[in-house]
Design a protein around this motif. Structure first.
Motif, mmCIF file in Angstrom:
data_model
loop_
_atom_site.group_PDB
_atom_site.id
_atom_site.type_symbol
_atom_site.label_atom_id
_atom_site.label_comp_id
_atom_site.label_asym_id
_atom_site.label_seq_id
_atom_site.Cartn_x
_atom_site.Cartn_y
_atom_site.Cartn_z
ATOM 1 N N THR A 10 0.840 -1.211 0.000
ATOM 2 C CA THR A 10 0.000 0.000 0.000
ATOM 3 C C THR A 10 0.873 1.259 0.000
ATOM 4 O O THR A 10 0.798 2.070 0.923
ATOM 5 C CB THR A 10 -0.930 0.015 1.235
ATOM 6 O OG1 THR A 10 -0.106 -0.049 2.420
ATOM 7 C CG2 THR A 10 -1.889 -1.139 1.237
ATOM 8 N N PRO A 11 1.690 1.437 -1.052
ATOM 9 C CA PRO A 11 2.567 2.624 -1.070
ATOM 10 C C PRO A 11 1.796 3.947 -1.116
ATOM 11 O O PRO A 11 2.274 4.946 -0.569
ATOM 12 C CB PRO A 11 3.423 2.427 -2.326
ATOM 13 C CG PRO A 11 2.683 1.437 -3.165
ATOM 14 C CD PRO A 11 1.911 0.583 -2.217
ATOM 15 N N GLU A 12 0.647 3.954 -1.750
ATOM 16 C CA GLU A 12 -0.135 5.191 -1.867
ATOM 17 C C GLU A 12 -1.353 5.145 -0.945
ATOM 18 O O GLU A 12 -1.871 4.074 -0.646
ATOM 19 C CB GLU A 12 -0.619 5.394 -3.312
ATOM 20 C CG GLU A 12 0.474 5.373 -4.357
ATOM 21 C CD GLU A 12 1.441 6.538 -4.218
ATOM 22 O OE1 GLU A 12 1.023 7.600 -3.718
ATOM 23 O OE2 GLU A 12 2.619 6.367 -4.595
ATOM 24 N N THR A 16 -4.180 2.104 0.694
ATOM 25 C CA THR A 16 -4.580 1.916 2.100
ATOM 26 C C THR A 16 -6.096 2.063 2.211
ATOM 27 O O THR A 16 -6.767 1.280 2.890
ATOM 28 C CB THR A 16 -3.868 2.956 2.995
ATOM 29 O OG1 THR A 16 -2.465 2.684 2.974
ATOM 30 C CG2 THR A 16 -4.378 2.906 4.431
ATOM 31 N N GLY A 44 3.196 6.817 12.958
ATOM 32 C CA GLY A 44 3.236 7.275 11.568
ATOM 33 C C GLY A 44 3.099 6.168 10.543
ATOM 34 O O GLY A 44 3.150 6.416 9.342
ATOM 35 N N GLY A 46 0.439 4.474 9.859
ATOM 36 C CA GLY A 46 -0.836 4.631 9.150
ATOM 37 C C GLY A 46 -2.019 3.966 9.828
ATOM 38 O O GLY A 46 -3.049 3.737 9.204
ATOM 39 N N LYS A 47 -1.905 3.712 11.114
ATOM 40 C CA LYS A 47 -2.988 3.053 11.853
ATOM 41 C C LYS A 47 -4.233 3.935 11.910
ATOM 42 O O LYS A 47 -5.353 3.478 11.689
ATOM 43 C CB LYS A 47 -2.523 2.699 13.286
ATOM 44 C CG LYS A 47 -1.291 1.794 13.326
ATOM 45 C CD LYS A 47 -0.849 1.475 14.745
ATOM 46 C CE LYS A 47 -0.346 2.673 15.515
ATOM 47 N NZ LYS A 47 0.852 3.307 14.934
ATOM 48 N N THR A 48 -4.024 5.221 12.225
ATOM 49 C CA THR A 48 -5.166 6.133 12.314
ATOM 50 C C THR A 48 -5.739 6.403 10.918
ATOM 51 O O THR A 48 -6.964 6.482 10.750
ATOM 52 C CB THR A 48 -4.754 7.455 12.993
ATOM 53 O OG1 THR A 48 -4.283 7.155 14.313
ATOM 54 C CG2 THR A 48 -5.924 8.419 13.092
ATOM 55 N N THR A 49 -4.870 6.497 9.940
ATOM 56 C CA THR A 49 -5.324 6.711 8.558
ATOM 57 C C THR A 49 -6.217 5.545 8.121
ATOM 58 O O THR A 49 -7.292 5.744 7.548
ATOM 59 C CB THR A 49 -4.102 6.843 7.629
ATOM 60 O OG1 THR A 49 -3.318 7.945 8.083
ATOM 61 C CG2 THR A 49 -4.511 7.055 6.190
ATOM 62 N N GLU A 114 -5.628 0.867 18.452
ATOM 63 C CA GLU A 114 -4.226 1.188 18.191
ATOM 64 C C GLU A 114 -3.437 0.985 19.481
ATOM 65 O O GLU A 114 -3.920 1.282 20.553
ATOM 66 C CB GLU A 114 -4.084 2.642 17.722
ATOM 67 C CG GLU A 114 -4.791 2.911 16.400
ATOM 68 C CD GLU A 114 -4.546 4.319 15.866
ATOM 69 O OE1 GLU A 114 -3.417 4.829 15.983
ATOM 70 O OE2 GLU A 114 -5.508 4.909 15.336
ATOM 71 N N ARG A 139 5.206 0.379 1.826
ATOM 72 C CA ARG A 139 4.320 0.229 2.974
ATOM 73 C C ARG A 139 3.533 -1.050 2.768
ATOM 74 O O ARG A 139 2.960 -1.265 1.707
ATOM 75 C CB ARG A 139 3.362 1.423 3.011
ATOM 76 C CG ARG A 139 2.952 1.850 4.397
ATOM 77 C CD ARG A 139 1.926 2.963 4.317
ATOM 78 N NE ARG A 139 2.082 3.928 5.384
ATOM 79 C CZ ARG A 139 2.772 5.045 5.287
ATOM 80 N NH1 ARG A 139 3.386 5.353 4.173
ATOM 81 N NH2 ARG A 139 2.848 5.882 6.302
HETATM 82 P P1 ADP Z 1 -0.299 6.127 13.108
HETATM 83 O O1 ADP Z 1 -1.726 6.199 13.557
HETATM 84 O O2 ADP Z 1 0.150 4.737 12.764
HETATM 85 O O3 ADP Z 1 0.654 6.793 14.069
HETATM 86 P P2 ADP Z 1 -1.105 8.033 11.070
HETATM 87 O O4 ADP Z 1 -2.188 7.363 10.297
HETATM 88 O O5 ADP Z 1 -1.490 9.053 12.070
HETATM 89 O O6 ADP Z 1 -0.149 6.912 11.710
HETATM 90 O O7 ADP Z 1 -0.081 8.724 10.065
HETATM 91 C C1 ADP Z 1 0.305 8.138 8.829
HETATM 92 C C2 ADP Z 1 0.800 9.260 7.934
HETATM 93 O O8 ADP Z 1 1.368 8.703 6.739
HETATM 94 C C3 ADP Z 1 -0.338 10.175 7.498
HETATM 95 O O9 ADP Z 1 0.138 11.494 7.458
HETATM 96 C C4 ADP Z 1 -0.646 9.673 6.081
HETATM 97 O O10 ADP Z 1 -1.187 10.684 5.260
HETATM 98 C C5 ADP Z 1 0.733 9.266 5.608
HETATM 99 N N1 ADP Z 1 0.722 8.280 4.518
HETATM 100 C C6 ADP Z 1 1.402 8.405 3.351
HETATM 101 N N2 ADP Z 1 1.202 7.352 2.556
HETATM 102 C C7 ADP Z 1 0.388 6.525 3.209
HETATM 103 C C8 ADP Z 1 -0.185 5.250 2.874
HETATM 104 N N3 ADP Z 1 0.067 4.628 1.722
HETATM 105 N N4 ADP Z 1 -0.988 4.683 3.791
HETATM 106 C C9 ADP Z 1 -1.239 5.280 4.984
HETATM 107 N N5 ADP Z 1 -0.719 6.491 5.347
HETATM 108 C C10 ADP Z 1 0.077 7.107 4.471
#
Ligand code: ADP
Ligand code: MG
Length: 163
Positions: A10-12, A16, A44, A46-49, A114, A139
């Motif tokens: 899931t690079p982009e 995700t 960072g 991407g768990k919250t994302t 998380e 990723r």
């Molecule tokens: P976590 O909750 O794991 O600490 P976040 O989701 O808060 O992480 O942060 C992930 C960051 O990475 C966000 O700023 C998101 O936009 C960025 N990002 C870039 N590419 C991706 C991707 N392919 N999948 C998920 N997040 C990504």
């Protein structure tokens, strides 16, 4: 157990989003059976994302921000309640006992957690464990089933993703 694990590149963000949306659809179909999903990975990763796309797919219109200070954010949606936990700042897992953690893990609820490691034995066991790994520009999202219910969901996700 290799047949009970899926791995997606899931690079982009869109990739995700695609995994999160399809997992949400499959979990919704499994209702009223509740499901517990742990999300692991560094800050960072991407768990919250992932959680944001998942919760929005289930009908939430607004923002999804990390419940870092409140520990849990409820989303009362059409037909399902989602509890989004972030235990990163949890000092003592016993706090979860005081907040009545058991009541969150009910039928018809979906729990996204998380930093589950911080909750120790107070958390309900996971049906699915999602691990997100970031290396340079790659990723990967790995999803492992830990219960028969989780395995059922994973099989349907695999079909839905076409892999
Ligand atoms: P976590 O909750 O794991 O600490 P976040 O989701 O808060 O992480 O942060 C992930 C960051 O990475 C966000 O700023 C998101 O936009 C960025 N990002 C870039 N590419 C991706 C991707 N392919 N999948 C998920 N997040 C990504
Ligand atoms: Mg987070």
């Amino acid at each position: 157990m290799s047949d009970h694990t899926l791995i997606y590149d899931t690079p982009e963000l869109e990739e995700t989003q695609s995994v999160a949306v399809k997992l949400a659809q499959v979990c919704e179909k499994a209702l009223p059976a509740g499901i517990v999903i742990y999300l692991k990975g560094d800050l960072g990763a991407g768990k919250t994302t992932f959680s944001r796309y998942f919760i929005q797919q289930l009908g939430h219109q607004g923002k999804v921000k990390s419940p870092t200070y409140t520990l849990v954010e409820p989303y009362e949606l059409d037909g399902v309640t989602v509890f989004h936990f972030d235990l990163y700042r949890l000092a003592d897992p016993e706090e979860l006992e005081f907040m009545g953690i058991r009541d969150y893990f009910a039928e018809s609820t979906i729990c996204l957690v998380e930093w589950p490691q911080k909750g120790a034995e107070y958390l309900a066991a996971a049906d699915l464990v999602i691990s997100i790994n970031v290396h340079d520009n790659s990723r990967k999202i790995m999803i492992a089933a830990k219960t028969p219910k989780g395995a059922g969901v994973l099989t349907q996700l695999s079909t839905s993703m076409g892999t």
